[in-house]
Write a protein that holds these residues in place. Structure first.
Motif, PDB file in Angstrom:
ATOM      1  N   ILE A   9       5.034 -15.734 -20.152  1.00 25.28           N
ATOM      2  CA  ILE A   9       4.090 -16.101 -19.011  1.00 25.28           C
ATOM      3  C   ILE A   9       2.657 -16.333 -19.324  1.00 25.28           C
ATOM      4  O   ILE A   9       1.997 -16.995 -18.935  1.00 25.28           O
ATOM      5  N   ASP A  10       2.169 -15.346 -20.351  1.00 23.37           N
ATOM      6  CA  ASP A  10       0.796 -15.477 -20.925  1.00 23.37           C
ATOM      7  C   ASP A  10       0.623 -16.881 -21.542  1.00 23.37           C
ATOM      8  O   ASP A  10      -0.138 -17.601 -21.598  1.00 23.37           O
ATOM      9  N   ARG A  11       1.819 -17.101 -22.510  1.00 21.81           N
ATOM     10  CA  ARG A  11       1.933 -18.543 -23.031  1.00 21.81           C
ATOM     11  C   ARG A  11       1.796 -19.685 -22.284  1.00 21.81           C
ATOM     12  O   ARG A  11       1.333 -20.618 -22.676  1.00 21.81           O
ATOM     13  N   ARG A  12       2.289 -19.452 -21.086  1.00 24.46           N
ATOM     14  CA  ARG A  12       2.269 -20.624 -20.024  1.00 24.46           C
ATOM     15  C   ARG A  12       0.899 -20.728 -19.380  1.00 24.46           C
ATOM     16  O   ARG A  12       0.455 -21.705 -19.192  1.00 24.46           O
ATOM     17  N   ARG A  13       0.196 -19.447 -19.207  1.00 21.19           N
ATOM     18  CA  ARG A  13      -1.083 -19.336 -18.726  1.00 21.19           C
ATOM     19  C   ARG A  13      -2.176 -19.756 -19.426  1.00 21.19           C
ATOM     20  O   ARG A  13      -3.235 -20.490 -19.133  1.00 21.19           O
ATOM     21  N   ARG A  14      -2.121 -19.538 -20.799  1.00 19.30           N
ATOM     22  CA  ARG A  14      -3.140 -19.619 -21.677  1.00 19.30           C
ATOM     23  C   ARG A  14      -2.500 -19.953 -22.914  1.00 19.30           C
ATOM     24  O   ARG A  14      -2.708 -19.413 -24.295  1.00 19.30           O
ATOM     25  N   GLY A  52     -10.081 -13.272 -23.199  1.00 19.84           N
ATOM     26  CA  GLY A  52     -10.134 -11.862 -23.135  1.00 19.84           C
ATOM     27  C   GLY A  52      -8.883 -11.172 -23.679  1.00 19.84           C
ATOM     28  O   GLY A  52      -7.831 -11.765 -23.875  1.00 19.84           O
ATOM     29  N   PRO A  53      -8.838  -9.988 -24.012  1.00 20.68           N
ATOM     30  CA  PRO A  53      -7.700  -9.302 -24.452  1.00 20.68           C
ATOM     31  C   PRO A  53      -6.644  -9.192 -23.218  1.00 20.68           C
ATOM     32  O   PRO A  53      -6.903  -9.388 -22.349  1.00 20.68           O
ATOM     33  N   ARG A  54      -5.097  -9.430 -23.968  1.00 25.44           N
ATOM     34  CA  ARG A  54      -4.156  -9.309 -23.056  1.00 25.44           C
ATOM     35  C   ARG A  54      -3.744  -7.824 -22.756  1.00 25.44           C
ATOM     36  O   ARG A  54      -4.206  -7.177 -23.371  1.00 25.44           O
ATOM     37  N   CYS A 109      -7.589 -25.759 -22.156  1.00 20.93           N
ATOM     38  CA  CYS A 109      -8.485 -24.684 -22.048  1.00 20.93           C
ATOM     39  C   CYS A 109      -9.834 -25.055 -21.291  1.00 20.93           C
ATOM     40  O   CYS A 109     -10.228 -24.057 -20.336  1.00 20.93           O
ATOM     41  N   LEU A 110     -10.480 -26.245 -21.577  1.00 23.91           N
ATOM     42  CA  LEU A 110     -11.476 -26.602 -20.919  1.00 23.91           C
ATOM     43  C   LEU A 110     -11.339 -26.637 -19.286  1.00 23.91           C
ATOM     44  O   LEU A 110     -12.283 -26.474 -18.363  1.00 23.91           O
ATOM     45  N   GLY A 167     -10.168 -13.957  -9.208  1.00 26.81           N
ATOM     46  CA  GLY A 167      -9.318 -15.039  -9.781  1.00 26.81           C
ATOM     47  C   GLY A 167      -8.464 -14.508 -11.145  1.00 26.81           C
ATOM     48  O   GLY A 167      -8.941 -13.709 -11.659  1.00 26.81           O
ATOM     49  N   THR A 168      -7.475 -15.349 -11.284  1.00 24.69           N
ATOM     50  CA  THR A 168      -6.373 -15.293 -12.589  1.00 24.69           C
ATOM     51  C   THR A 168      -6.187 -16.570 -12.999  1.00 24.69           C
ATOM     52  O   THR A 168      -6.195 -17.446 -12.252  1.00 24.69           O
TER      53      THR A 168
END
Length: 169
Positions: free
Chosen positions: A128-133, A114-116, A92-93, A167-168
């Motif tokens: 995908i979200d699990r891999r990104r965050r 933030g909200p998904r 996360c850092l 950015g994302t």
């Protein structure tokens, strides 16, 4: 630094403390080069968080040098500061990069916590979200009961100026 490992919740709470002072905060560093310490102060969001948890300026400079050797890949760096954070907090850092435009730190908060899309009425591919965050999907991290797939409640505490949205993850 403390002898307990810092979690994503610790990072999130510290980020709120910083943004409560001013939600329009942005990096204040060298105009040409991305360095962690400039004029005796931490420059970026993630570095400011680490310094707030007790990392010395010399340790931050050493981490900056170690990251240069790994092409800025936080996951591959070998440094004592890494041992102070849980693996998900370290990940996360590495994603809390901040930026130069006004409100960039609030934007980093939005991207990390933030909200998904499901919270906004659109469909979301959780894999995908699990891999990104991944830090949002650890039930032990946020003291959640039940399934390990429970999401962190989306946090939208700080409005982000339009010019800072970039950015994302």
């Amino acid at each position: 630094m403390a002898h307990t490992r810092l979690t994503t919740t610790d990072l999130h709470n510290a980020l709120h403390a910083i943004l409560d002072e001013t939600s329009l905060r942005a990096d204040d560093g060298h105009p040409e080069y991305r360095v962690f310490v400039y004029h005796g102060r931490p420059t970026g969001l993630n570095v400011t968080l680490m310094h707030g948890f007790g990392a010395s300026l010399n340790a931050l400079k050493a981490l900056d040098s170690a990251l240069d050797g790994t092409d800025r890949e936080w996951e591959h760096v070998k440094h004592p500061l890494r041992n102070r954070f849980t693996p998900l907090a370290w990940t996360c850092l590495s994603h809390l990069g901040g930026g130069d435009p006004e409100g960039a730190w609030a934007n980093s908060h939005r991207l990390a916590f933030g909200p998904r899309a499901t919270d906004l009425g659109r469909s979301l591919d959780r894999s995908i979200d699990r891999r990104r965050r991944p830090w949002l999907y650890d039930s032990s991290e946020f003291a959640q009961t039940g399934s390990e797939h429970d999401l962190h409640p989306g946090c939208s505490a700080y409005p982000v100026p339009d010019r800072a949205r970039y950015g994302t993850l």
